[in-house]
Write an enzyme that holds these catalytic residues in place. Structure first.
Site, short mmCIF file in Angstrom:
data_model
loop_
_atom_site.label_atom_id
_atom_site.label_comp_id
_atom_site.label_asym_id
_atom_site.label_seq_id
_atom_site.Cartn_x
_atom_site.Cartn_y
_atom_site.Cartn_z
N LYS A 49 19.80 -47.47 -68.25
CA LYS A 49 20.36 -47.52 -69.61
C LYS A 49 19.24 -47.45 -70.65
CE LYS A 49 24.31 -50.14 -67.94
NZ LYS A 49 24.91 -51.44 -67.65
N GLN A 93 24.81 -57.64 -68.88
CA GLN A 93 24.99 -57.02 -67.57
C GLN A 93 25.71 -57.99 -66.63
OE1 GLN A 93 24.20 -53.82 -66.88
NE2 GLN A 93 24.92 -54.00 -64.77
N ASP A 116 30.73 -52.68 -74.48
CA ASP A 116 31.49 -52.50 -73.23
C ASP A 116 33.00 -52.53 -73.45
OD1 ASP A 116 29.83 -52.31 -70.85
OD2 ASP A 116 29.16 -54.36 -71.23
N1 GUN Z 1 28.14 -54.24 -64.18
C1 GUN Z 1 28.65 -53.18 -63.53
N2 GUN Z 1 29.19 -52.29 -64.41
C2 GUN Z 1 29.01 -52.82 -65.64
C3 GUN Z 1 29.35 -52.36 -66.95
O1 GUN Z 1 29.94 -51.30 -67.16
N3 GUN Z 1 28.99 -53.20 -67.97
C4 GUN Z 1 28.35 -54.37 -67.76
N4 GUN Z 1 28.07 -55.11 -68.83
N5 GUN Z 1 28.03 -54.81 -66.56
C5 GUN Z 1 28.35 -54.05 -65.50
#
Ligand code: GUN
Length: 284
Positions: A49, A93, A116
């Site tokens: 990311k 995360q 998200d």
């Molecule tokens: N862990 C696995 N996929 C995601 C996601 O799309 N967002 C977040 N914040 N954590 C994750």
């Protein structure tokens, strides 16, 4: 033979446009990512990311917190980022260590920075057919793939396997908002095969290799594979038995190169969109 849905290509096109748009902004959008603990998979995702953000001219802050971080310390960190005008988007995360209540943490994020779309304020908007600030990354990426390949959604039977908050549930609401007839299947579903066989669009988001076999789909189905698994020899694979399902499908996403690149693409788009929402009076 199915047409391959090329998430790498579609995301590349979207991100090219996005980086052009970012060039014209007076300031750089900023994404803050919080990672708690040292889960190796999470570390890889967070680095991806960060790298993608930098490529596009998006600032990224990565807050690495130790596995022993208390819930209160994490909530304080989120509060600090909520109050920081330079930060447009906050991502915590997941998964979090067991001693931390994920629900409380998500509810601490200011909904206008909820990149998200996990906050109940934003999820609730989707569930009531209204617009959240931004849509959840993976479902949004899937809708964009369907649109790119001119695959109709309205009136189609969409079957989603998996009911996670990240993919299955919001995906169902978003397809409903696009006028699909939606069925959600999960680990307690009886006769999974009978239901998946009636799908015009089949989305699998479980995390179990070879879950979806050729006998479980009808001819002409559109298959979207959200699974991220490893084969016995360590290769990345999805939930779908690609080799045997592909000949029956009209469209299918590969793993890797299908949904995965679209998720990160949506994250970048969402960061940009939140920046614009927060600065709508400043930009010309
Ligand atoms: N862990 C696995 N996929 C995601 C996601 O799309 N967002 C977040 N914040 N954590 C994750």
């Amino acid at each position: 033979m199915a047409q391959l849905i090329d998430g790498k290509l579609v995301s590349k096109k979207i991100l090219e446009n996005l980086s052009d748009e970012i060039l014209f902004l007076s300031q750089k959008p900023c994404l803050a990512v919080i990672i708690v603990g040292d889960d190796p998979a999470s570390k890889i995702y967070v680095n991806l990311k960060k790298k993608k953000a930098l490529e596009l001219g998006i600032d990224s802050i990565v807050e690495e917190m130790s596995a022993s971080t208390t819930q209160e310390e994490l909530l304080n960190k989120i509060e600090q980022l909520n109050n920081d005008d330079k930060v447009n988007a906050i991502l915590v995360q997941l998964p979090l260590p067991k001693h931390i209540d994920t629900k409380i943490v998500i509810e601490k994020i200011n909904p206008i920075k909820d990149v998200d779309c996990f906050h109940p304020y934003n999820m609730g908007h989707i569930a009531t057919g209204c617009k959240p600030y931004v849509y959840p990354c993976t479902p949004k990426g899937i809708i964009r793939l369907l649109e790119y390949y001119n695959i109709p959604i309205e009136g189609k039977h969409a079957v989603i396997v998996g009911r996670s908050n990240i993919v299955g549930r919001p995906m169902a609401q978003m397809l409903l908002n696009e006028n699909a007839t939606v069925t959600i299947c999960h680990s307690k579903t009886k006769n999974l095969e009978e239901i998946t066989k009636t799908a015009d669009i089949l989305i699998s988001a479980v995390g179990q290799k070879n879950l979806i076999k050729a006998g479980m789909v009808k001819d002409g189905v559109v298959v979207i594979d959200v699974g991220m698994n490893r084969t016995d020899d360590g290769k990345l694979c999805g939930d779908v038995d690609f080799y045997n399902v592909e000949p029956k499908a009209s469209f299918i996403t590969p793993v890797p190169g299908g949904v995965g690149p679209m998720t990160i693409c949506s994250l970048m788009q969402n960061t940009f969109d939140l920046y614009k929402i927060q600065n709508k009076n400043q930009e010309i």
